[in-house]
Design a protein around this motif. Structure first.
Motif, PDB file in Angstrom:
ATOM      1  N   PRO A  74       1.009  -1.131   0.084  1.00  0.00           N
ATOM      2  CA  PRO A  74      -0.102   0.014  -0.056  1.00  0.00           C
ATOM      3  C   PRO A  74       0.845   1.112  -0.096  1.00  0.00           C
ATOM      4  CG  PRO A  74      -0.867  -1.444   1.547  1.00  0.00           C
ATOM      5  CD  PRO A  74       0.834  -2.007   1.195  1.00  0.00           C
ATOM      6  N   LYS A  75       0.520   1.905  -0.629  1.00  0.00           N
ATOM      7  CA  LYS A  75       1.178   3.324  -0.815  1.00  0.00           C
ATOM      8  C   LYS A  75       0.388   4.070   0.161  1.00  0.00           C
ATOM      9  CE  LYS A  75       0.961   3.994  -5.764  1.00  0.00           C
ATOM     10  NZ  LYS A  75       0.224   4.430  -6.988  1.00  0.00           N
ATOM     11  N   THR A  76       2.190   4.456   0.810  1.00  0.00           N
ATOM     12  CA  THR A  76       2.186   4.941   1.890  1.00  0.00           C
ATOM     13  C   THR A  76       2.700   7.106   1.805  1.00  0.00           C
ATOM     14  OG1 THR A  76       4.231   5.166   2.557  1.00  0.00           O
ATOM     15  CG2 THR A  76       3.566   3.637   3.447  1.00  0.00           C
ATOM     16  N   SER A  77       2.152   7.757   0.566  1.00  0.00           N
ATOM     17  CA  SER A  77       2.300   8.931   0.047  1.00  0.00           C
ATOM     18  C   SER A  77       1.236   9.473  -0.583  1.00  0.00           C
ATOM     19  CB  SER A  77       3.522   9.875  -0.429  1.00  0.00           C
ATOM     20  OG  SER A  77       3.706   8.550  -1.345  1.00  0.00           O
ATOM     21  N   PHE A  78       1.055  10.302  -0.540  1.00  0.00           N
ATOM     22  CA  PHE A  78      -0.567  11.234  -1.317  1.00  0.00           C
ATOM     23  C   PHE A  78       0.281  11.647  -2.659  1.00  0.00           C
ATOM     24  CE2 PHE A  78      -1.772  12.186   3.193  1.00  0.00           C
ATOM     25  CZ  PHE A  78      -3.092  10.794   3.009  1.00  0.00           C
ATOM     26  N   THR A 134      -9.811   5.827   0.104  1.00  0.00           N
ATOM     27  CA  THR A 134      -9.280   5.256   0.607  1.00  0.00           C
ATOM     28  C   THR A 134      -7.621   5.779   1.507  1.00  0.00           C
ATOM     29  OG1 THR A 134      -9.944   3.853  -1.269  1.00  0.00           O
ATOM     30  CG2 THR A 134      -7.746   2.603   0.080  1.00  0.00           C
ATOM     31  N   SER A 135      -7.191   5.645   0.132  1.00  0.00           N
ATOM     32  CA  SER A 135      -5.555   6.572   1.646  1.00  0.00           C
ATOM     33  C   SER A 135      -5.837   7.435   2.636  1.00  0.00           C
ATOM     34  CB  SER A 135      -4.460   6.926   0.677  1.00  0.00           C
ATOM     35  OG  SER A 135      -5.297   8.481  -0.109  1.00  0.00           O
ATOM     36  N   LYS A 152      -7.875  15.211  -6.360  1.00  0.00           N
ATOM     37  CA  LYS A 152      -7.211  14.529  -6.858  1.00  0.00           C
ATOM     38  C   LYS A 152      -6.949  14.241  -7.882  1.00  0.00           C
ATOM     39  CE  LYS A 152      -9.825   9.204  -7.723  1.00  0.00           C
ATOM     40  NZ  LYS A 152     -10.373   8.956  -7.769  1.00  0.00           N
ATOM     41  N   ASN A 205      -7.304  10.231  -2.445  1.00  0.00           N
ATOM     42  CA  ASN A 205      -8.103   9.729  -2.261  1.00  0.00           C
ATOM     43  C   ASN A 205      -8.947   8.774  -1.376  1.00  0.00           C
ATOM     44  OD1 ASN A 205      -7.543   6.599  -1.711  1.00  0.00           O
ATOM     45  ND2 ASN A 205      -6.559   6.769  -3.897  1.00  0.00           N
ATOM     46  N   GLY A 225      -2.867   9.354  -5.468  1.00  0.00           N
ATOM     47  CA  GLY A 225      -3.120   8.981  -4.919  1.00  0.00           C
ATOM     48  C   GLY A 225      -3.966  10.017  -3.700  1.00  0.00           C
ATOM     49  N   ARG A 277      -6.360   5.162   5.301  1.00  0.00           N
ATOM     50  CA  ARG A 277      -4.926   4.478   5.275  1.00  0.00           C
ATOM     51  C   ARG A 277      -4.455   5.251   6.301  1.00  0.00           C
ATOM     52  NH1 ARG A 277      -2.348   3.641   0.636  1.00  0.00           N
ATOM     53  NH2 ARG A 277      -4.694   2.323  -0.269  1.00  0.00           N
ATOM     54  N   SER A 278      -4.370   6.676   6.198  1.00  0.00           N
ATOM     55  CA  SER A 278      -3.444   7.261   6.688  1.00  0.00           C
ATOM     56  C   SER A 278      -3.239   7.289   8.252  1.00  0.00           C
ATOM     57  CB  SER A 278      -3.578   8.492   5.995  1.00  0.00           C
ATOM     58  OG  SER A 278      -4.289   9.403   6.479  1.00  0.00           O
TER      59      SER A 278
END
Length: 315
Positions: free
Chosen positions: A193-197, A272-273, A263, A270, A268, A276-277
């Motif tokens: 999973p990405k950890t940056s926007f 979902t992210s 967006k 959105n 990334g 997640r953050s």
């Protein structure tokens, strides 16, 4: 229904909603129905709720047969002795066909009010159709993506691109464990999973200006959070390493709209992210969830025009 099942089911004049046959009629059709084998070259399989009546089963099997036949036909569309330009042409033709199917299905879903309540026959059939065509798009990319001149999308991105479905259950389409693709010998590791926007522009000062103006206009943040903290979080290479929590003061409908407008300027950013953050906190003191943003998505929140004007500065 005549023609391709992918088109005929969603025909406005002759589509599924016109089929008034009774359960006994579908049972009769199933009595001598021949189900195809899964295509030998298939990479993916569909995991879908079992049909519990004859109408659902009949259409599910029709769609399955057509889907497997389409995947099997790839071998003829991309013969071993074909040149690269010929393969690129074949790829474009198939991609355009699947693109049309997906757009037409999306239009049908919106016009007919199709929902995800699979107890309803029409909902079940159209949702199975939707998943099957997403799978076809994914199959084409996976098997012959080297001939594409377009951006390739993940299954989740296909669902979002055509159906604005940001919560699509990707477990509905999974890779088969018993089949390998002849054209690709390397396997991909599961992406973390990405950890940056992923802010796209190098001009970060304009983003800061925009955030300050939005904060002034709609009281975006409460006094525990500064605009500079939000700015730093949006630009962070790894938001899990940042300590700041972003306490929101504006209405959730306004923030949801702001996310939609911002967006395109991120890779990334959105719902979902954001969930997640675990960095965004609502006015009620709870962590902001993706579902909360989806439920509060409106097209005309308070101060919409002002938000639009401010965001235009990023273009």
């Amino acid at each position: 229904m005549k023609g391709s099942i992918f088109s005929s089911l969603i025909s406005i004049t002759n589509g599924l909603h016109r089929d008034n046959r009774q359960e006994k009629d579908f049972k009769y059709l199933l009595s001598d129905f021949k189900l195809n084998q899964k295509a030998n070259n298939a990479v993916f399989k569909v995991n879908f709720k079992k049909p519990l009546n004859a109408k659902k089963e009949y259409y599910q099997k029709l769609i399955f047969n057509k889907t497997e036949n389409t995947v099997a036909s790839f071998v003829k569309e991309f013969p071993k002795n074909a040149t690269t330009p010929e393969n690129k042409y074949s790829y474009t033709i198939l991609l355009n066909k699947f693109d049309k199917y997906l757009n037409d299905i999306s239009t049908y879903i919106n016009k007919r009010g199709i929902t995800t309540d699979l107890n309803n026959d029409d909902n079940y059939i159209i949702n199975y159709l939707k998943v099957s065509v997403i799978r076809l798009y994914a199959e084409l990319q996976e098997q012959y993506g080297q001939f594409s001149v377009n951006t390739k999308f993940s299954i989740a991105e296909i669902a979002e691109k055509y159906f604005n479905d940001e919560t699509f259950d990707i477990s509905l389409i999974e890779k088969s464990t018993t089949k390998k693709v002849a054209t690709k010998t390397t396997s991909k590791k599961k992406a973390k999973p990405k950890t940056s926007f992923g802010y796209k522009s190098n001009d970060t000062s304009t983003l800061l200006t925009v955030l300050k103006l939005v904060n002034l206009k709609i009281d975006l943040l409460d006094n525990r959070t500064t605009v500079e903290q939000l700015h730093a979080l949006l630009l962070a290479k790894d938001f899990t390493n940042t300590e700041s929590q972003i306490y929101l003061q504006c209405e959730t409908t306004q923030f949801s709209y702001l996310v939609t407008k911002l967006k395109p300027f991120f890779n990334g950013f959105n719902p979902t992210s954001i969930e997640r953050s675990e960095k965004f906190v609502t006015k009620t003191g709870t962590l902001l969830k993706a579902n909360n943003l989806h439920k509060n998505k409106v097209h005309n929140p308070k101060e919409k025009e002002e938000i639009d004007k401010i965001i235009q500065q990023l273009q």
